[in-house]
Scaffold this motif. Structure first.
Motif, PDB file in Angstrom:
ATOM      1  N   UNK B  86       0.846  -1.196   0.000  1.00 12.50           N
ATOM      2  CA  UNK B  86       0.000   0.000   0.000  1.00 12.50           C
ATOM      3  C   UNK B  86       0.882   1.248   0.000  1.00 12.50           C
ATOM      4  N   UNK B  87       0.274   2.388  -0.355  1.00 10.53           N
ATOM      5  CA  UNK B  87       1.037   3.630  -0.427  1.00 10.53           C
ATOM      6  C   UNK B  87       1.250   4.226   0.960  1.00 10.53           C
ATOM      7  N   UNK B  88       0.229   4.231   1.799  1.00 10.32           N
ATOM      8  CA  UNK B  88       0.283   4.949   3.073  1.00 10.32           C
ATOM      9  C   UNK B  88      -0.253   4.098   4.221  1.00 10.32           C
ATOM     10  N   UNK B  89       0.150   4.410   5.448  1.00 12.38           N
ATOM     11  CA  UNK B  89      -0.394   3.670   6.595  1.00 12.38           C
ATOM     12  C   UNK B  89      -1.927   3.668   6.627  1.00 12.38           C
ATOM     13  N   UNK B 152      -2.354   0.062  -4.708  1.00 12.36           N
ATOM     14  CA  UNK B 152      -2.265   1.524  -4.808  1.00 12.36           C
ATOM     15  C   UNK B 152      -3.526   2.029  -5.497  1.00 12.36           C
ATOM     16  N   UNK B 153      -3.799   3.338  -5.377  1.00 14.12           N
ATOM     17  CA  UNK B 153      -5.027   3.898  -5.948  1.00 14.12           C
ATOM     18  C   UNK B 153      -5.032   3.790  -7.470  1.00 14.12           C
ATOM     19  N   UNK B 154      -6.224   3.619  -8.058  1.00 14.76           N
ATOM     20  CA  UNK B 154      -6.300   3.494  -9.518  1.00 14.76           C
ATOM     21  C   UNK B 154      -6.245   4.850 -10.219  1.00 14.76           C
ATOM     22  N   UNK B 155      -5.064   5.453 -10.259  1.00 15.96           N
ATOM     23  CA  UNK B 155      -4.862   6.676 -11.042  1.00 15.96           C
ATOM     24  C   UNK B 155      -3.488   6.586 -11.696  1.00 15.96           C
ATOM     25  N   UNK B 156      -3.101   7.635 -12.426  1.00 15.37           N
ATOM     26  CA  UNK B 156      -1.851   7.584 -13.197  1.00 15.37           C
ATOM     27  C   UNK B 156      -0.665   7.180 -12.304  1.00 15.37           C
ATOM     28  N   UNK B 157      -0.539   7.804 -11.131  1.00 19.14           N
ATOM     29  CA  UNK B 157       0.609   7.538 -10.266  1.00 19.14           C
ATOM     30  C   UNK B 157       0.525   6.142  -9.636  1.00 19.14           C
ATOM     31  N   UNK B 160       1.291   3.581 -12.280  1.00 20.04           N
ATOM     32  CA  UNK B 160       2.717   3.562 -12.627  1.00 20.04           C
ATOM     33  C   UNK B 160       3.503   2.825 -11.538  1.00 20.04           C
ATOM     34  N   UNK B 161       3.159   3.071 -10.273  1.00 21.79           N
ATOM     35  CA  UNK B 161       3.840   2.412  -9.169  1.00 21.79           C
ATOM     36  C   UNK B 161       3.641   0.898  -9.253  1.00 21.79           C
ATOM     37  N   UNK B 162       2.406   0.493  -9.543  1.00 18.67           N
ATOM     38  CA  UNK B 162       2.103  -0.935  -9.644  1.00 18.67           C
ATOM     39  C   UNK B 162       2.889  -1.587 -10.782  1.00 18.67           C
ATOM     40  N   UNK B 163       2.914  -0.908 -11.938  1.00 18.47           N
ATOM     41  CA  UNK B 163       3.628  -1.468 -13.085  1.00 18.47           C
ATOM     42  C   UNK B 163       5.127  -1.560 -12.811  1.00 18.47           C
ATOM     43  N   UNK B 164       5.649  -0.516 -12.170  1.00 19.48           N
ATOM     44  CA  UNK B 164       7.078  -0.504 -11.850  1.00 19.48           C
ATOM     45  C   UNK B 164       7.428  -1.681 -10.931  1.00 19.48           C
ATOM     46  N   UNK B 165       6.628  -1.882  -9.889  1.00 19.09           N
ATOM     47  CA  UNK B 165       6.895  -2.984  -8.960  1.00 19.09           C
ATOM     48  C   UNK B 165       6.816  -4.329  -9.674  1.00 19.09           C
ATOM     49  N   UNK B 178      -2.761  -7.003  -9.051  1.00 14.43           N
ATOM     50  CA  UNK B 178      -3.211  -5.635  -8.807  1.00 14.43           C
ATOM     51  C   UNK B 178      -4.644  -5.729  -8.317  1.00 14.43           C
ATOM     52  N   UNK B 179      -5.019  -4.942  -7.287  1.00 15.76           N
ATOM     53  CA  UNK B 179      -6.423  -4.981  -6.865  1.00 15.76           C
ATOM     54  C   UNK B 179      -7.300  -4.501  -8.010  1.00 15.76           C
ATOM     55  N   UNK B 180      -8.532  -5.028  -8.049  1.00  9.57           N
ATOM     56  CA  UNK B 180      -9.450  -4.683  -9.135  1.00  9.57           C
ATOM     57  C   UNK B 180      -9.972  -3.266  -8.946  1.00  9.57           C
ATOM     58  N   UNK B 181     -10.397  -2.654 -10.045  1.00  7.27           N
ATOM     59  CA  UNK B 181     -11.040  -1.358  -9.919  1.00  7.27           C
ATOM     60  C   UNK B 181     -12.258  -1.359 -10.813  1.00  7.27           C
ATOM     61  N   UNK B 182     -13.234  -0.552 -10.481  1.00  8.85           N
ATOM     62  CA  UNK B 182     -14.458  -0.498 -11.266  1.00  8.85           C
ATOM     63  C   UNK B 182     -15.585   0.062 -10.445  1.00  8.85           C
ATOM     64  N   UNK B 183     -16.770  -0.480 -10.643  1.00 11.48           N
ATOM     65  CA  UNK B 183     -17.948   0.086  -9.990  1.00 11.48           C
ATOM     66  C   UNK B 183     -17.927  -0.141  -8.481  1.00 11.48           C
ATOM     67  N   UNK B 184     -18.407   0.843  -7.749  1.00 11.40           N
ATOM     68  CA  UNK B 184     -18.493   0.715  -6.303  1.00 11.40           C
ATOM     69  C   UNK B 184     -19.640  -0.226  -5.963  1.00 11.40           C
ATOM     70  N   UNK B 185     -19.385  -1.131  -5.002  1.00 14.24           N
ATOM     71  CA  UNK B 185     -20.413  -2.089  -4.616  1.00 14.24           C
ATOM     72  C   UNK B 185     -21.539  -1.356  -3.888  1.00 14.24           C
ATOM     73  N   UNK B 186     -22.782  -1.701  -4.235  1.00 17.56           N
ATOM     74  CA  UNK B 186     -23.921  -1.047  -3.602  1.00 17.56           C
ATOM     75  C   UNK B 186     -24.253   0.283  -4.232  1.00 17.56           C
ATOM     76  N   UNK B 187     -23.425   0.707  -5.218  1.00 20.94           N
ATOM     77  CA  UNK B 187     -23.673   1.990  -5.879  1.00 20.94           C
ATOM     78  C   UNK B 187     -24.634   1.815  -7.042  1.00 20.94           C
ATOM     79  N   UNK B 188     -25.024   2.932  -7.613  1.00 24.71           N
ATOM     80  CA  UNK B 188     -25.916   2.904  -8.757  1.00 24.71           C
ATOM     81  C   UNK B 188     -25.087   3.104 -10.018  1.00 24.71           C
ATOM     82  N   UNK B 189     -25.272   2.229 -10.964  1.00 25.07           N
ATOM     83  CA  UNK B 189     -24.506   2.307 -12.207  1.00 25.07           C
ATOM     84  C   UNK B 189     -24.663   3.665 -12.889  1.00 25.07           C
ATOM     85  N   UNK B 190     -25.889   4.205 -12.873  1.00 27.58           N
ATOM     86  CA  UNK B 190     -26.141   5.443 -13.618  1.00 27.58           C
ATOM     87  C   UNK B 190     -25.368   6.632 -13.061  1.00 27.58           C
ATOM     88  N   UNK B 191     -24.928   6.532 -11.791  1.00 26.74           N
ATOM     89  CA  UNK B 191     -24.192   7.648 -11.209  1.00 26.74           C
ATOM     90  C   UNK B 191     -22.675   7.510 -11.367  1.00 26.74           C
TER      91      UNK B 191
END
Lengths: 395, 207
Positions: B86-89, B152-157, B160-165, B178-191
């Motif tokens: 992980x990136x931070x405590x 690590x968070x699913x953004x450019x940085x 990049x950190x994940x790919x580098x490792x 790599x942890x999966x990223x996508x729709x939030x569980x319990x969320x509404x797809x339309x939002x």
């Protein structure tokens, strides 16, 4: 949301203290001397469509000097729901600049993204000639701006891509890194650059393929009508193609090809301290009868090509059901009378509502059929005036 | 002529340097401290004053801990063959709160961001590699690391950190995920926003 625009009201907007003008179903013509305030009306309509100005990034210029606030209000009819609708943008001066607020039917619209697209407008100004004359970045931006309006994912991709290029460049330039650290770091940035870059490349190329037929037809209609101008001969054929640094690569192979090329270029790119391959270095190739226009296009040809591109953009938005408004600033001044007549014939064919500014009414050749309106603009005052066929009005 | 020190303003100014605290909030906190029980203020001052002495980095995972080795690295019931990076405590805390991960962690203390001057040397990457190699060399069977999960968070940085490792670790024969990223569980797809939808579609899986 196909809108039929009815009237526009401006309050303390630029040099216009208060103005109200009805918009025609066909052409609305604003005429007056330079500096009279014609373009301010176009700017107001553009603001309603995009919440931005095409003349400045600092919206406080749009508020009349000394005035605390300005507003522009559009009355329109939404055909999809058969209801009248009102769009309004208010600009209020604050300590540091100006606060912009958008209202639809009297209700505040908090998110700009929810306001965009209620009114779609395609704008042509003489500054757009830079698209052909200046650097490739102008042509890439022309495509990217159109894509932003069509596909929101493109905005995020372009932002990420720019960040990735800068990150890769900064790794390339970092002299403190050993090769065993640098190489895997570059792998990390390049694999992302390749994915995002391939998407940007493909979207731009697809857009250009969609624009090309409409642009070719409009250019032929405006500039090269066979028989209209014997000296020019038959219509030159306008060709548009996306010129990728990598040449022709089939869509599914693009990410792989970009990744491979980035890897090959590492040594060269390190010498230059910059990433020298990818969609941020691509261009749009514009040809007339297979000759690149950069080398020989005349003023008139350049203008006709850019107008043709704008009309093609309008055509695509129209196909998508948006019924866009066409805004033409200072039209006709570089086209000869025959071509001006041809331009207006084409505009009547392809555009719905169109607002035009001009310094001379003789540049404007409106089709005989259809409803048109003329407004004279002088020293910040807008008033109705008869068309060119009527008695000459003294502005 | 010297200006007299304003102790209240001084306290507020110091508080306002903390993340998420604006000037007004800082002044409210400062005034609350003035009005609070002296005992509470003393205890707080003590806790603040000793934070650098009491907390250090875990010798194994680089997480913050009052001991040589943190509670998780010291827990024999956990799976020491799976390391979640992980990136931070606070990211470790979030996963721990979820209570679904029984492996151990590694805290990088940042993500790669060359534009902000953060390269591999600024992160706890070497410590992570040492963890992999020490198991590798000794051949100590039961706890050899077999998987690195990069969370690590699913953004450019973060990407990049994940790919580098993954580039560094893959040659060591350890599986990197790599942890999966996508729709939030319990969320509404339309939002869901476009970027999230894009990823969710790109990283879809068959049922």
């Amino acid at each position: 949301m196909p809108l039929l625009l009815r009237s526009l009201e401006l309050t303390r907007f630029r040099n216009l203290e208060h103005a109200r003008l009805e918009l025609a179903e066909g052409f609305t013509v604003l005429w007056g001397h330079n500096g009279a305030g014609k373009t301010n009306v176009l700017e107001a309509l553009y603001l309603l469509a995009t919440l931005r100005s095409f003349r400045t990034t600092d919206l406080s210029w749009l508020v009349q000097t000394e005035a605390p606030a300005a507003s522009v209000t559009l009355q329109a009819y939404d055909e999809q729901v058969a209801l009248p609708t009102t769009l309004q943008v208010q600009l209020a001066r604050t300590g540091s600049g100006v606060r912009r607020s958008a209202h639809a039917d009297g209700k505040l619209v908090r998110s700009a993204i929810d306001f965009y697209g209620r009114l779609r407008a395609v704008l042509f100004t003489p500054d757009d000639l830079a698209v052909l004359r200046e650097s490739p970045s102008q042509r890439r931006q022309f495509l990217d701006r159109m894509l932003f309006a069509r596909e929101r994912a493109h905005i995020a991709d372009v932002q990420d891509y720019e960040r990735l290029v800068r990150s890769r460049n900064s790794v390339l330039r970092d002299e403190s890194l050993t090769a065993s650290t640098r190489e895997p770091l570059l792998d990390a940035y390049e694999s992302q650059l390749a994915q995002v870059g391939a998407r940007i490349w493909s979207r731009r190329e697809r857009l250009l393929d969609e624009l090309a037929p409409g642009a070719r037809a409009s250019f032929a209609a405006i500039h090269g009508r066979p028989g209209v101008d014997p000296a020019q001969g038959a219509a030159a054929e306008l060709g548009l193609s996306y010129a990728a640094r990598l040449g022709t690569v089939a869509e599914p192979e693009r990410a792989g090809a970009l990744a491979a090329r980035l890897r090959e270029r590492r040594v060269v790119d390190r010498d230059r301290g910059a990433t020298t391959v990818g969609p941020h270095r691509d261009d749009v190739l514009v040809r007339l009868d297979d000759r690149p226009v950069g080398e020989f296009a005349s003023q008139g040809q350049t203008r006709a090509i850019v107008l043709a591109l704008k009309l093609a953009e309008l055509g695509l938005a129209d196909q998508a059901g948006a019924r866009p408004l066409l805004l033409l600033d200072d039209v006709g001044s570089e086209l000869d009378p025959l071509r001006t007549a041809a331009l207006f014939a084409r505009l009547a064919e392809v555009s719905g509502q169109c607002v035009i500014t001009t310094t001379a009414r003789e540049f404007v050749r409106l089709p005989p059929s259809g409803e048109h309106r003329f407004w004279a603009v002088e020293r910040g005052v807008v008033r109705a005036t008869p068309g060119p066929a009527g008695p000459p009005a003294e502005p | 002529m010297s200006t007299p020190v304003d102790p209240l303003q001084r306290l507020a100014t110091l508080l306002a340097r903390l993340p998420g605290i604006g000037e007004k909030t800082a002044m409210r906190l400062a005034l609350a401290l003035v009005r609070a029980e002296p005992e509470y203020v003393r205890t707080l001052a003590e806790a603040v004053g000793s934070v650098h002495e009491t907390l250090k980095l875990c010798r194994v995972c680089c997480d913050l801990t009052p001991t040589e080795i943190c509670a998780r690295c010291d827990d024999a019931r956990r799976d020491h063959g799976t390391i979640c990076v992980v990136a931070q405590p606070q990211d470790r805390m979030a996963i721990e709160r979820a209570g679904v991960f029984r492996g151990v962690y590694h805290v990088l203390h940042g993500v790669l961001d060359p534009l902000a001057g953060v390269g591999p040397a600024e992160l706890r990457v070497d410590a992570l590699l040492r963890r992999l190699q020490s198991h590798d060399g000794a051949g100590a069977a039961q706890d050899a690391v077999h998987e690195i999960i990069v969370a690590t968070s699913p953004n450019v940085e973060g990407d990049a950190t994940a790919l580098y490792l993954s580039r560094l670790i893959a040659p060591l024969g350890v599986k990197v995920t790599r942890i999966a990223s996508g729709l939030a569980v319990g969320g509404e797809l339309e939002y869901a926003d476009v970027t999230t939808l894009h990823r969710a579609l790109q990283e879809r899986r068959s049922l």
